[in-house]
Design a protein around this motif. Sequence first.
Motif, short mmCIF file in Angstrom:
data_model
loop_
_atom_site.label_atom_id
_atom_site.label_comp_id
_atom_site.label_asym_id
_atom_site.label_seq_id
_atom_site.Cartn_x
_atom_site.Cartn_y
_atom_site.Cartn_z
N ALA A 1 0.83 -1.22 0.00
CA ALA A 1 0.00 0.00 0.00
C ALA A 1 0.85 1.26 0.00
O ALA A 1 1.68 1.44 0.90
CB ALA A 1 -0.91 0.00 1.21
N PRO A 2 0.66 2.13 -1.01
CA PRO A 2 1.41 3.40 -1.02
C PRO A 2 1.19 4.21 0.26
O PRO A 2 2.12 4.84 0.74
CB PRO A 2 0.85 4.13 -2.23
N CYS A 3 -0.04 4.18 0.82
CA CYS A 3 -0.27 4.97 2.03
C CYS A 3 0.63 4.47 3.16
O CYS A 3 1.15 5.25 3.95
CB CYS A 3 -1.74 4.93 2.44
N GLN A 4 0.82 3.16 3.21
CA GLN A 4 1.66 2.60 4.28
C GLN A 4 3.13 2.95 4.04
O GLN A 4 3.84 3.30 4.98
CB GLN A 4 1.46 1.08 4.32
N LYS B 1 -8.02 12.36 -3.84
CA LYS B 1 -8.17 13.44 -2.86
C LYS B 1 -7.14 14.51 -3.18
O LYS B 1 -6.03 14.21 -3.62
CB LYS B 1 -7.93 12.91 -1.46
N LYS B 2 -7.50 15.76 -2.93
CA LYS B 2 -6.53 16.80 -3.25
C LYS B 2 -5.54 16.95 -2.10
O LYS B 2 -5.87 16.69 -0.94
CB LYS B 2 -7.21 18.11 -3.59
N VAL C 1 -2.73 10.78 2.20
CA VAL C 1 -3.86 11.25 1.41
C VAL C 1 -3.46 11.43 -0.06
O VAL C 1 -4.21 11.09 -0.96
CB VAL C 1 -4.41 12.56 2.01
N VAL C 2 -2.25 11.95 -0.29
CA VAL C 2 -1.80 12.11 -1.68
C VAL C 2 -1.18 10.83 -2.22
O VAL C 2 -1.02 10.69 -3.43
CB VAL C 2 -0.77 13.24 -1.86
N VAL D 1 -8.73 7.08 -1.41
CA VAL D 1 -9.55 6.51 -0.33
C VAL D 1 -9.35 7.25 0.98
O VAL D 1 -10.29 7.80 1.56
CB VAL D 1 -9.21 5.01 -0.15
N ILE D 2 -8.11 7.27 1.45
CA ILE D 2 -7.88 7.77 2.81
C ILE D 2 -7.99 9.30 2.82
O ILE D 2 -7.62 9.97 1.87
CB ILE D 2 -6.50 7.29 3.33
N GLY D 3 -8.59 9.82 3.88
CA GLY D 3 -8.78 11.26 3.99
C GLY D 3 -8.43 11.72 5.38
O GLY D 3 -8.26 10.91 6.29
#
Lengths: 319, 394
Positions: free
Chosen positions: A140-143, B85-86, A173-174, A180-182
């Motif tokens: 996962a890129p977020c991880q 998302k921005k 987030v980016v 997905v994640i916010g």
Amino acid sequence: MTLPLPIVGETNPKLRAAGAYLQHAATEAVTNFPNAFPPQRTEVPQPMDANDRKQIMGFFTDTTLCIGCKACEVACKQWNQLPADGNNFTGHSYDNTGHVSATTWRHVAFKEKMAEETQDGVSTSRWLMMSDVCKHCESAPCQHACPTGAIIYNQFGDVYVQNDICNGCGYCVVACPFGVIGRADTPHDDGHAHKCTLCMDRQEDGLTPACAKSCPTASIQFGPIDDLRAAARQREKDLHGRGNDKAYLYGCDSVGDYGPLNAFFVLEDHPNEYNLPVNPPQPFKGQTKRYLAGLAVGAALTAVGALLFGDTKRGGRRG
Amino acid sequence: MAEDRKDFQSDAPWASAMSHRPDPNRVGSLQMPAQKIVFDRPPAIPPNPAVSTAAIVPAKGNAKASDPDLPREKEPAYYDVPMLKKPLWKWEIATYFFLGGMSTGAHLLGRAAARFGDGGDVTKMAAYLSFLSILPGPPLLIHDLGDPKRFHHMLRVWKPSSPMNLGTWAIMAYSGAATSEVVRQYLNDREAHLKPRERNALNKLVNNGTLLLVQDAVGAPMALLVASYTGVLLSTTSNPLWSKNPWLGPLFTASAISSGAEGIMLLLDAKRKGSPADPASHRVLRTVDTLAHGVELACMAGFSTYAGEKAHTLHEGKMKGWHRASLAGIIGSEVAKYAPLPRMLKKPQRVLSNLLGLFGGFALRWSMVMGGIEAAKDPRTTRLVSDPAHTPSA
Ligand code: SF4
Ligand code: SF4
């Protein structure tokens, strides 16, 4: 306990507020000092045993079965005690939610495909309905992005944000290629990042995640990921056998640089029709090369400077 | 009743009526045995190459997202809701990217002048400039967080695969070197006011060769890292404008060096009142600045080629002006530098050139960071980033 900071005589409301904030922060720092570095106090779930694939849990969302009842969306909001997002009217069919966000972890997409839009000459209008969710990417890129280590793979192999560690830097987030994640950003929110936990709390108690439990058509299925993938392949085959040759698996296998998803789908149309990326970028691949390019340019320019500075010195001595 | 439910505490009027019920959120207290998840395992089927869609490919009969023949409204899309998302990074980050870059550029050039050249004024100005411009960095970065009081959580892990984590550690080490450099410079500047004994101690302790070697061995690589990680940070996202773009790192590093050189030259001019002299080290800075500008322009060209249509937010809309300003600043600075003007105008000419260069550097960071926000707001651009036709392989 409140620390006695000298803000009592301050009349300027802004400075007063600043003092009060400092006081609050200092008090928090002193009283919470032992907790300042959370890993010493927080029990971090043991990451999955990579050899035991039976432990990895996931979702298989079969959009051909979805009837758009939004039971999953509601069940998720209720179980996870997520706040309402307000009464919005988007004008997009029955979808007034729009997209998954920090406060909406399941989102049911409605797409009306009108007869004149089809390209194969068959004039039947149809609906595309899909319950969207965090894909719990295997890589996962977020991880990868998370600089605090708040995002981990938990004992079920799912991507999980530890809320006591996230400091809201916004990098995840980016990084997420699915949007997905916010970050919960309204003034009364905590400013941390949030997303689907794959009901880690329910799984720990041996329960099925709330959305899968509430789904009346078994469009959302939950289970060990290898079993799900086998079931999904069978389902795709069945659908093709019944003449639905548009059905295909999305995220069951890796595509390009991007690893498989632990929450994957059967779709019937172009991924973009469901607001899914065709070929999600894996931005962390090749970052070493990009570092080296930057470092090389910096080192080269500095070296040119050093050489020229050396020349001036020698020139100065000669002259 | 309500008293013996220790986990059920509420003053709400309905609470007492509910207290006899098991609390559904606390399954553990009901001593319910954990259920084994039973899943009907289907018979294993070997993957059928004719059927299994190994790659995520558009279904038959569908056009590609970027099919040029397809009218804009007919492209597959979900009601033009942006897919991504921005970015939440705003002016703080753009400003920090600029100031941090200038600081590292000045530090590198100042130390190069000290080690290989005469040092002198260049090293002195570089020391003060690099310290003062890295100083606002941490407050800016902390202010940008969603939960600022947890800023130190960045330092609870060592996770160099995350550019933000690596960058935070690099800033820590780099600011140590910058601080040591400025302290040394300050003490040396005050040398005239010192007693001979103190002067001796100063030369032994502060101008100690080993200490300087350690400082440079840490400071120089860390300065390079702080200069380049910002670009890599942007490239390791899924944002259409930045994602995987290999030119961002070199672009930001070159811009850091040029901003550093320009900052030092401005300070040198501010100090040297009215003198038209152009000492040799000043000429070196000019040359390095020109070279760095050249690299920047080349990287900009590379960036635009790589990003292709995904970079359109730099060429139209809100960020068009800033993007043009960055190019105008870089080119204008060079034009102003080498324009043949009369001797008495040399100083204003230098100042103008350096100011233009600094402005270009700032506009570059601003247009890149804010351009990412614009790109993520545009539904079509967010679809392009995942379209194989628009994503050259790394
Ligand atoms: S879908 Fe996004 S938020 Fe979910 S695991 Fe993948 S990268 Fe992370
Ligand atoms: S916002 Fe929180 S979870 Fe996301 S990358 Fe930053 S620290 Fe990690």
